[in-house]
Design a protein around this motif. Structure first.
Motif, mmCIF file in Angstrom:
data_model
loop_
_atom_site.group_PDB
_atom_site.id
_atom_site.type_symbol
_atom_site.label_atom_id
_atom_site.label_comp_id
_atom_site.label_asym_id
_atom_site.label_seq_id
_atom_site.Cartn_x
_atom_site.Cartn_y
_atom_site.Cartn_z
ATOM 1 N N UNK A 94 99.978 51.724 33.149
ATOM 2 C CA UNK A 94 99.250 50.955 34.141
ATOM 3 C C UNK A 94 99.673 49.500 34.113
ATOM 4 N N UNK A 95 99.049 48.719 34.961
ATOM 5 C CA UNK A 95 99.412 47.309 35.063
ATOM 6 C C UNK A 95 98.970 46.546 33.817
ATOM 7 N N UNK A 96 99.785 45.608 33.339
ATOM 8 C CA UNK A 96 99.387 44.806 32.187
ATOM 9 C C UNK A 96 98.136 43.992 32.512
ATOM 10 N N UNK A 112 84.004 41.969 43.229
ATOM 11 C CA UNK A 112 85.398 41.583 43.048
ATOM 12 C C UNK A 112 86.167 42.096 44.260
ATOM 13 N N UNK A 113 86.586 41.182 45.134
ATOM 14 C CA UNK A 113 87.233 41.587 46.377
ATOM 15 C C UNK A 113 88.650 42.091 46.160
ATOM 16 N N UNK A 114 89.391 41.460 45.261
ATOM 17 C CA UNK A 114 90.769 41.864 45.001
ATOM 18 C C UNK A 114 91.198 41.307 43.658
ATOM 19 N N UNK A 115 92.105 42.007 43.012
ATOM 20 C CA UNK A 115 92.707 41.535 41.763
ATOM 21 C C UNK A 115 94.189 41.849 41.848
ATOM 22 N N UNK A 116 95.023 40.819 41.693
ATOM 23 C CA UNK A 116 96.457 40.975 41.890
ATOM 24 C C UNK A 116 97.222 40.563 40.639
ATOM 25 N N UNK A 117 98.274 41.305 40.359
ATOM 26 C CA UNK A 117 99.253 40.932 39.341
ATOM 27 C C UNK A 117 100.450 40.329 40.068
ATOM 28 N N UNK A 118 100.920 39.186 39.588
ATOM 29 C CA UNK A 118 102.035 38.492 40.225
ATOM 30 C C UNK A 118 103.116 38.222 39.188
ATOM 31 N N UNK A 119 104.332 38.616 39.517
ATOM 32 C CA UNK A 119 105.452 38.369 38.605
ATOM 33 C C UNK A 119 106.759 38.419 39.377
ATOM 34 N N UNK A 126 95.410 45.601 41.389
ATOM 35 C CA UNK A 126 94.715 46.368 40.356
ATOM 36 C C UNK A 126 93.691 47.322 40.971
ATOM 37 N N UNK A 127 93.299 47.081 42.225
ATOM 38 C CA UNK A 127 92.194 47.830 42.825
ATOM 39 C C UNK A 127 92.648 48.851 43.865
ATOM 40 N N UNK A 128 93.908 48.804 44.252
ATOM 41 C CA UNK A 128 94.398 49.708 45.294
ATOM 42 C C UNK A 128 95.621 50.460 44.791
ATOM 43 N N UNK A 129 95.622 51.772 44.975
ATOM 44 C CA UNK A 129 96.757 52.604 44.556
ATOM 45 C C UNK A 129 97.403 53.302 45.747
ATOM 46 N N UNK A 130 97.077 52.875 46.947
ATOM 47 C CA UNK A 130 97.620 53.476 48.155
ATOM 48 C C UNK A 130 99.068 53.008 48.336
ATOM 49 N N UNK A 131 100.008 53.928 48.257
ATOM 50 C CA UNK A 131 101.429 53.586 48.351
ATOM 51 C C UNK A 131 101.793 52.968 49.689
ATOM 52 N N UNK A 132 100.992 53.213 50.711
ATOM 53 C CA UNK A 132 101.316 52.671 52.034
ATOM 54 C C UNK A 132 101.155 51.154 52.068
#
Length: 327
Positions: A94-96, A112-119, A126-132
């Motif tokens: 999973x995501x670090x 929590x509206x959204x949580x994003x990993x940026x690199x 972190x909250x959405x797994x929809x490949x689209x």
């Protein structure tokens, strides 16, 4: 570090990558190994307070989550967004930092509206797994998207620059050194108080000078303002004008604070700290306030800035108080 959003004007940010692009503008620098928490307020959930923390060790996740929840409550957040800046290479399990995100989510008193990993120019949710919309390979950040371009243009219009890192931003608050420092110190020491009292329009005079890009502020002129700021009534009038959103005066204060030299620089540094606080620039506010206290540990205006940050006082509310000092 907490701050209110300094993003000027109203820029609509709908795409996740646009939101990720907004974070450095809100902080004033490009974060790394960081957790950034943004409070959303009002029925339209506008970006409001921002808090940046170094990524904690796993054993500190619970404490950080609790502190984040408390600060977002103080910020009167109606919802929250998280941005994690970390190495995304290791994603086998999973995501670090996902445990940190979940710990914060569990503690928050609001959604929590959204949580994003940026690199490295990529974004994962972190909250959405929809490949689209949120592919496992990450979404590419687009600096040329309409939202990102509008954001950059709005900041450029107001002279806001995103620096490469936090250290570079802090460095803007440090007094100039070398031969220029010695010249500036001599200029401060030769200020004639009687002549200074006759310069009734000192601020207007210096603001006009600094607004002309072809004119540099002389050390003698900067020294005059450094000395004048030791008058508390004059100092507070300057802050009141800053509260009225005087961009030229902000530039003047920043330049004079850069030139000011100890043991005379506490008022100039403290005014820079309050100027930064009023526009939501927490990193500069802390660095400038600490510089003032290094010179004069009893300088109350600098301590007021640090106390206001610690108590999560809304810069907008503090601005209203200072506006009450305007003639």
């Amino acid at each position: 570090m907490t701050k209110s959003s300094p993003i000027p004007d109203r820029v609509r940010l709908d795409d996740l990558t646009d939101l990720a692009s907004a974070v450095p503008h809100m902080l004033g620098f490009y974060p790394s190994d960081s957790l950034v928490v943004i409070a959303l307020r009002g029925p339209r959930e506008r970006l409001s307070f921002t808090m940046r923390l170094d990524l904690p060790a796993p054993e500190d996740y619970e404490d950080i989550a609790h502190m984040t929840a408390v600060r977002m409550e103080h910020a009167q957040a109606d919802a929250v967004m998280l941005f994690v800046y970390a190495d995304a290479a290791d994603r086998d399990d999973g995501l670090p930092q996902s445990d940190l995100v979940h710990a914060v989510e569990d503690m928050l008193p609001v959604p929590l509206r959204e949580a994003l990993l940026i690199d490295d120019g990529l974004v994962w949710s972190y909250l959405c797994a929809d490949e689209r919309c949120c592919p496992a390979a990450g979404r590419v950040m687009r600096p040329d998207s309409p939202g990102a371009l509008a954001l950059a243009a709005a900041n450029a219009l107001h002279g806001n620059v995103v620096l490469p890192d936090r250290d570079a931003l802090v460095a803007t608050t440090v007094a100039i050194g070398g031969v220029a420092a010695e010249s500036m110190l001599q200029a401060i020491q030769r200020v004639d108080l009687d002549e200074l009292d006759e310069r009734e329009d000192l601020l207007a005079e210096l603001c006009e000078r600094i607004s002309d890009s072809s004119s540099a502020l002389s050390h003698d002129d900067a020294a005059a303002l450094v000395v004048r700021l030791h008058d508390v009534q004059f100092r507070d009038e300057v802050i009141s004008r800053l509260a009225a959103r005087d961009d030229t005066l902000e530039r003047l204060v920043a330049e004079v604070a850069r030139l000011a030299q100890p043991p005379y620089d506490a008022p100039a540094a403290a005014v820079l700290a309050m100027s930064a606080y009023l526009r939501g620039d927490g990193v500069v506010a802390v660095a400038a306030a600490e510089r003032a206290l290094d010179t004069d540990p009893s300088y109350s205006l600098a301590q007021l800035v640090l106390d206001s940050l610690a108590r999560q006082l809304d810069p907008a509310a503090v601005r209203e108080v200072w506006l009450g000092y305007l003639p």
